[in-house]
Design an enzyme around this catalytic site. Structure first.
Site, PDB file in Angstrom:
ATOM      1  N   SER A  26       0.707  -1.203   0.099  1.00 31.76           N
ATOM      2  CA  SER A  26       0.078   0.020   0.057  1.00 31.76           C
ATOM      3  C   SER A  26       0.749   1.156   0.007  1.00 31.76           C
ATOM      4  O   SER A  26       1.850   1.304  -1.005  1.00 31.76           O
ATOM      5  CB  SER A  26      -1.119   0.031   1.078  1.00 31.76           C
ATOM      6  OG  SER A  26      -1.914   0.954   1.281  1.00 31.76           O
TER       7      SER A  26
ATOM      8  N   ASP B 280      -9.255  -5.571  -4.876  1.00 28.51           N
ATOM      9  CA  ASP B 280      -8.606  -4.220  -4.269  1.00 28.51           C
ATOM     10  C   ASP B 280      -9.338  -3.151  -4.998  1.00 28.51           C
ATOM     11  O   ASP B 280      -9.238  -2.828  -6.151  1.00 28.51           O
ATOM     12  CB  ASP B 280      -7.176  -4.251  -4.668  1.00 28.51           C
ATOM     13  CG  ASP B 280      -6.472  -2.979  -3.655  1.00 28.51           C
ATOM     14  OD1 ASP B 280      -7.503  -2.109  -3.205  1.00 28.51           O
ATOM     15  OD2 ASP B 280      -5.379  -3.199  -3.413  1.00 28.51           O
TER      16      ASP B 280
ATOM     17  N   HIS C 202      -8.232  -4.673  -0.552  1.00 27.20           N
ATOM     18  CA  HIS C 202      -7.156  -4.006  -0.465  1.00 27.20           C
ATOM     19  C   HIS C 202      -6.218  -4.677   0.895  1.00 27.20           C
ATOM     20  O   HIS C 202      -5.274  -5.044   0.804  1.00 27.20           O
ATOM     21  CB  HIS C 202      -7.370  -2.598  -0.116  1.00 27.20           C
ATOM     22  CG  HIS C 202      -5.925  -1.935  -0.138  1.00 27.20           C
ATOM     23  ND1 HIS C 202      -4.951  -1.775  -1.125  1.00 27.20           N
ATOM     24  CD2 HIS C 202      -5.419  -1.304   1.121  1.00 27.20           C
ATOM     25  CE1 HIS C 202      -3.888  -1.039  -0.463  1.00 27.20           C
ATOM     26  NE2 HIS C 202      -4.125  -0.889   0.735  1.00 27.20           N
ATOM     27  N   ASP C 203      -7.140  -4.891   2.037  1.00 35.43           N
ATOM     28  CA  ASP C 203      -6.262  -5.400   3.276  1.00 35.43           C
ATOM     29  C   ASP C 203      -5.787  -6.801   3.112  1.00 35.43           C
ATOM     30  O   ASP C 203      -5.192  -7.607   3.908  1.00 35.43           O
ATOM     31  CB  ASP C 203      -7.291  -5.601   4.370  1.00 35.43           C
ATOM     32  CG  ASP C 203      -7.311  -4.246   5.149  1.00 35.43           C
ATOM     33  OD1 ASP C 203      -6.307  -3.158   4.769  1.00 35.43           O
ATOM     34  OD2 ASP C 203      -8.033  -3.947   6.118  1.00 35.43           O
TER      35      ASP C 203
HETATM   36  C1  LIG Z   1       1.060  -1.881   7.325  1.00 36.89           C
HETATM   37  C2  LIG Z   1      -0.365  -1.613   7.961  1.00 36.89           C
HETATM   38  O1  LIG Z   1      -1.240  -1.175   7.485  1.00 36.89           O
HETATM   39  S1  LIG Z   1      -0.639  -1.916   9.614  1.00 36.89           S
HETATM   40  C3  LIG Z   1      -2.180  -1.430   9.713  1.00 36.89           C
HETATM   41  C4  LIG Z   1      -3.159  -2.479   9.785  1.00 36.89           C
HETATM   42  N1  LIG Z   1      -3.792  -2.455  11.083  1.00 36.89           N
HETATM   43  C5  LIG Z   1      -5.152  -1.931  10.668  1.00 36.89           C
HETATM   44  O2  LIG Z   1      -5.377  -1.666   9.768  1.00 36.89           O
HETATM   45  C6  LIG Z   1      -5.911  -1.813  11.896  1.00 36.89           C
HETATM   46  C7  LIG Z   1      -7.464  -2.146  11.748  1.00 36.89           C
HETATM   47  N2  LIG Z   1      -7.580  -3.453  11.544  1.00 36.89           N
HETATM   48  C8  LIG Z   1      -8.064  -4.102  10.633  1.00 36.89           C
HETATM   49  O3  LIG Z   1      -8.096  -3.172   9.589  1.00 36.89           O
HETATM   50  C9  LIG Z   1      -8.087  -5.487  10.504  1.00 36.89           C
HETATM   51  O4  LIG Z   1      -8.249  -5.860  11.904  1.00 36.89           O
HETATM   52  C10 LIG Z   1      -6.762  -6.184   9.684  1.00 36.89           C
HETATM   53  C11 LIG Z   1      -6.624  -5.768   8.255  1.00 36.89           C
HETATM   54  C12 LIG Z   1      -5.548  -5.998  10.361  1.00 36.89           C
HETATM   55  C13 LIG Z   1      -7.186  -7.647   9.843  1.00 36.89           C
HETATM   56  O5  LIG Z   1      -8.514  -7.948   9.450  1.00 36.89           O
HETATM   57  P1  LIG Z   1      -9.480  -9.126  10.019  1.00 36.89           P
HETATM   58  O6  LIG Z   1      -8.569  -9.960  10.726  1.00 36.89           O
HETATM   59  O7  LIG Z   1     -10.369  -9.418   8.803  1.00 36.89           O
HETATM   60  O8  LIG Z   1     -10.224  -8.201  11.069  1.00 36.89           O
HETATM   61  P2  LIG Z   1     -11.588  -7.529  11.128  1.00 36.89           P
HETATM   62  O9  LIG Z   1     -11.450  -6.359  10.288  1.00 36.89           O
HETATM   63  O10 LIG Z   1     -12.512  -8.481  11.022  1.00 36.89           O
HETATM   64  O11 LIG Z   1     -11.737  -6.780  12.543  1.00 36.89           O
HETATM   65  C14 LIG Z   1     -11.933  -7.696  13.662  1.00 36.89           C
HETATM   66  C15 LIG Z   1     -12.469  -6.713  14.786  1.00 36.89           C
HETATM   67  O12 LIG Z   1     -13.711  -6.199  14.307  1.00 36.89           O
HETATM   68  C16 LIG Z   1     -14.710  -6.792  15.525  1.00 36.89           C
HETATM   69  N3  LIG Z   1     -16.020  -6.824  14.941  1.00 36.89           N
HETATM   70  C17 LIG Z   1     -16.488  -7.685  13.877  1.00 36.89           C
HETATM   71  N4  LIG Z   1     -17.337  -7.776  13.599  1.00 36.89           N
HETATM   72  C18 LIG Z   1     -18.027  -6.805  14.381  1.00 36.89           C
HETATM   73  C19 LIG Z   1     -19.177  -6.063  14.327  1.00 36.89           C
HETATM   74  N5  LIG Z   1     -20.462  -6.229  13.654  1.00 36.89           N
HETATM   75  N6  LIG Z   1     -19.376  -5.167  15.206  1.00 36.89           N
HETATM   76  C20 LIG Z   1     -18.468  -4.493  16.140  1.00 36.89           C
HETATM   77  N7  LIG Z   1     -17.221  -4.988  16.035  1.00 36.89           N
HETATM   78  C21 LIG Z   1     -16.965  -6.096  15.328  1.00 36.89           C
HETATM   79  C22 LIG Z   1     -14.018  -8.029  16.109  1.00 36.89           C
HETATM   80  O13 LIG Z   1     -14.506  -8.469  17.467  1.00 36.89           O
HETATM   81  C23 LIG Z   1     -12.522  -7.716  16.038  1.00 36.89           C
HETATM   82  O14 LIG Z   1     -12.125  -7.039  17.180  1.00 36.89           O
HETATM   83  P3  LIG Z   1     -10.451  -6.951  17.816  1.00 36.89           P
HETATM   84  O15 LIG Z   1      -9.747  -6.127  16.632  1.00 36.89           O
HETATM   85  O16 LIG Z   1     -10.734  -6.159  19.131  1.00 36.89           O
HETATM   86  O17 LIG Z   1     -10.320  -8.437  17.806  1.00 36.89           O
HETATM   87  N1  LIG Z   2      -5.148  -1.476   6.782  1.00 37.05           N
HETATM   88  C1  LIG Z   2      -4.252  -0.526   6.166  1.00 37.05           C
HETATM   89  C2  LIG Z   2      -4.867  -0.068   4.914  1.00 37.05           C
HETATM   90  C3  LIG Z   2      -3.776   1.026   4.129  1.00 37.05           C
HETATM   91  O1  LIG Z   2      -3.167   0.211   3.454  1.00 37.05           O
HETATM   92  C4  LIG Z   2      -3.668   0.604   7.014  1.00 37.05           C
HETATM   93  O2  LIG Z   2      -4.780   1.181   7.772  1.00 37.05           O
HETATM   94  O3  LIG Z   2      -2.788   1.166   6.977  1.00 37.05           O
END
Ligand SMILES: CC(=O)SCCNC(=O)CCNC(=O)[C@H](O)C(C)(C)COP(=O)(O)OP(=O)(O)OC[C@H]1O[C@@H](n2cnc3c(N)ncnc32)[C@H](O)[C@@H]1OP(=O)(O)O
Ligand SMILES: N[C@@H](CCO)C(=O)O
Length: 398
Positions: free
Chosen positions: A182, A346, A379-380
């Site tokens: 990204s 994506d 994308h993720d």
């Molecule tokens: C290099 C980088 O980009 S680093 C940055 C990456 N990190 C992020 O982007 C942080 C945000 N997190 C995310 O976007 C995602 O968690 C990812 C991409 C890291 C992983 O994706 P997934 O494993 O599919 O996680 P998902 O998007 O389902 O999120 C899970 C969370 O949503 C919560 N959730 C799922 N459905 C619901 C709902 N209906 N209502 C409320 N919460 C919910 C889960 O409880 C879980 O909580 P937790 O994080 O406390 O465990």
């Molecule tokens: N989940 C990623 C998406 C952007 O690549 C981030 O928050 O950085």
């Protein structure tokens, strides 16, 4: 699954450097976090002064970073991993202070994994302008107050210039590989174009050669969501009791829509309705709304609004062809062995961008084509599909 967040939850905010210093009992002057100081598993190096493309400058720049593995005596096994928009240096869980966190690429970096830390010395810096240890708008300026809106406008190239100065200070003349997803993929591409002699291999994952009008538009509404929060106070909110968490959470909700695919959201949440936590009695929310609220609110506890704007604007600046005779001419400078990966679902940085990159690279391991991963995650996928992403990195590093 947790349901504790609603759209009306007021989360606690991101902790600024000044607050962190006070919690750690450090004096509120600038200059702490000295070179080599460990904070948890993070370390710091100072570089600079740096002058930026748009005319601004910073006298000193702190880069927070983490490393895994051992640098070889000939210094030829260093792999630079560059994070995405809201990521940080924490690739892999570590027990620095007894607190183990997962890290955003724990399935890819480690002993015996695709980026094998028994073989490679892995370095992950937090990008300039960020808010996870490197100098950014929430850092303290020489006058002891946060930079805030005084922080200079940065481009992707400015951030890479800071990474190059950081590499110099680490004593690494040439990287065995530069890997990024990204926004980190934009940085990786710039490295390979600007300093081909310093990059033996490059991996560009889910990143474009230029940020298009469509992508700038998606970013611009997010910036406006933050600016229209009255608590943003034109960017000068650090001394206030409350900050623009509502605007920042809204920006994150908007962003998340581009990070995941329509098919995934439809399959995962359907039209599921939840009323357990409704403050409206007979009301309630769709499960997908709750999901967006959850991520929006969670985000405000780890990210600074000014930093978010700075980084999104840097992404907008991305155009490898600027001042280099266009995209094709710029990409033809790359001498690194390359792998380019796109994800078929994506909608943020569609595969057409990766096709354009692959077409002009001389040493792409798949000729004129990118690898196109089939994934429902959008994308993720570059963060979630660790097995398939790892397999591509394995091919590059083999
Ligand atoms: C290099 C980088 O980009 S680093 C940055 C990456 N990190 C992020 O982007 C942080 C945000 N997190 C995310 O976007 C995602 O968690 C990812 C991409 C890291 C992983 O994706 P997934 O494993 O599919 O996680 P998902 O998007 O389902 O999120 C899970 C969370 O949503 C919560 N959730 C799922 N459905 C619901 C709902 N209906 N209502 C409320 N919460 C919910 C889960 O409880 C879980 O909580 P937790 O994080 O406390 O465990
Ligand atoms: N989940 C990623 C998406 C952007 O690549 C981030 O928050 O950085």
């Amino acid at each position: 699954m947790e349901w504790q967040f609603s759209a009306d939850t007021v989360p606690s905010s991101f902790v600024t450097e000044a607050q962190a210093r006070s919690l750690l009992g450090k004096p509120p002057a600038t200059g702490a976090w000295r070179d080599g100081d460990p904070v948890g598993s993070r370390r710091f190096l100072h570089v600079g002064p740096l002058r930026f493309e748009a005319g601004g400058s910073l006298g000193a720049v702190r880069i927070a970073y983490e490393t895994w593995g051992e640098l070889s005596p000939s210094r030829d096994n260093a792999v630079l991993v560059l994070h995405a928009l809201t990521g940080d240096s924490h690739l892999v869980g570590a027990a620095g202070d007894g607190h183990v966190t997962a890290g955003w690429w724990g399935g890819i970096v480690g002993p015996g994994l695709a980026i094998d830390t028994d073989r490679w010395f892995v370095v992950a810096p937090n990008m300039l302008g960020g808010c996870q240890g490197s100098t950014g708008p929430a850092s303290l300026a020489p006058d002891g107050t946060e930079w805030g809106t005084r922080f200079p406008y940065l481009t992707i190239r400015d951030q890479v210039a800071a990474q190059m100065a950081f590499g110099d200070r680490l004593g690494i003349d040439r990287w065995a590989a530069v890997v990024g997803g990204s926004m980190g993929g934009m940085h990786a591409l710039e490295w390979a174009i600007e300093a081909p002699e310093r990059v033996a291999r490059v991996a560009v994952l889910a990143a474009p050669p230029v940020t298009t009008a469509d992508q700038i538009a998606l970013n611009s509404v997010q910036i406006e969501a933050i600016r229209s929060d009255p608590l943003f106070r034109s960017g000068d909110y650090y001394d206030a009791d409350d900050g623009p968490t509502r605007g920042l959470a809204l920006a994150r909700r908007m962003a998340l829509l581009n990070y995941r695919s329509p098919a995934e959201l439809n399959l995962r949440f359907e039209r599921a309705w939840q009323s357990e936590i409704s403050p409206l009695g007979a009301g309630g929310r769709f499960a997908v709304e709750s999901y967006l609220d959850f991520h929006g609110n969670k985000f405000t506890r780890r990210f600074d609004a000014n930093s978010y704007i700075t980084l999104v604007q840097a992404m907008d600046s991305h155009d490898v062809g600027r001042g280099r005779g266009g995209v094709a001419a710029a990409l033809s400078r790359v001498t690194a062995r390359a792998v380019v990966v796109g994800i078929d679902s994506d909608r943020l940085f569609p595969v057409e961008g990766q096709r354009r990159i692959a077409r002009h690279l001389r040493h792409n391991i798949d000729g004129a084509d990118p690898v196109v991963l089939e994934s429902g995650y959008g994308h993720d996928g570059f963060l979630i599909e660790t097995e398939t992403i790892g397999a591509q990195l394995d091919r590059l590093l083999d």
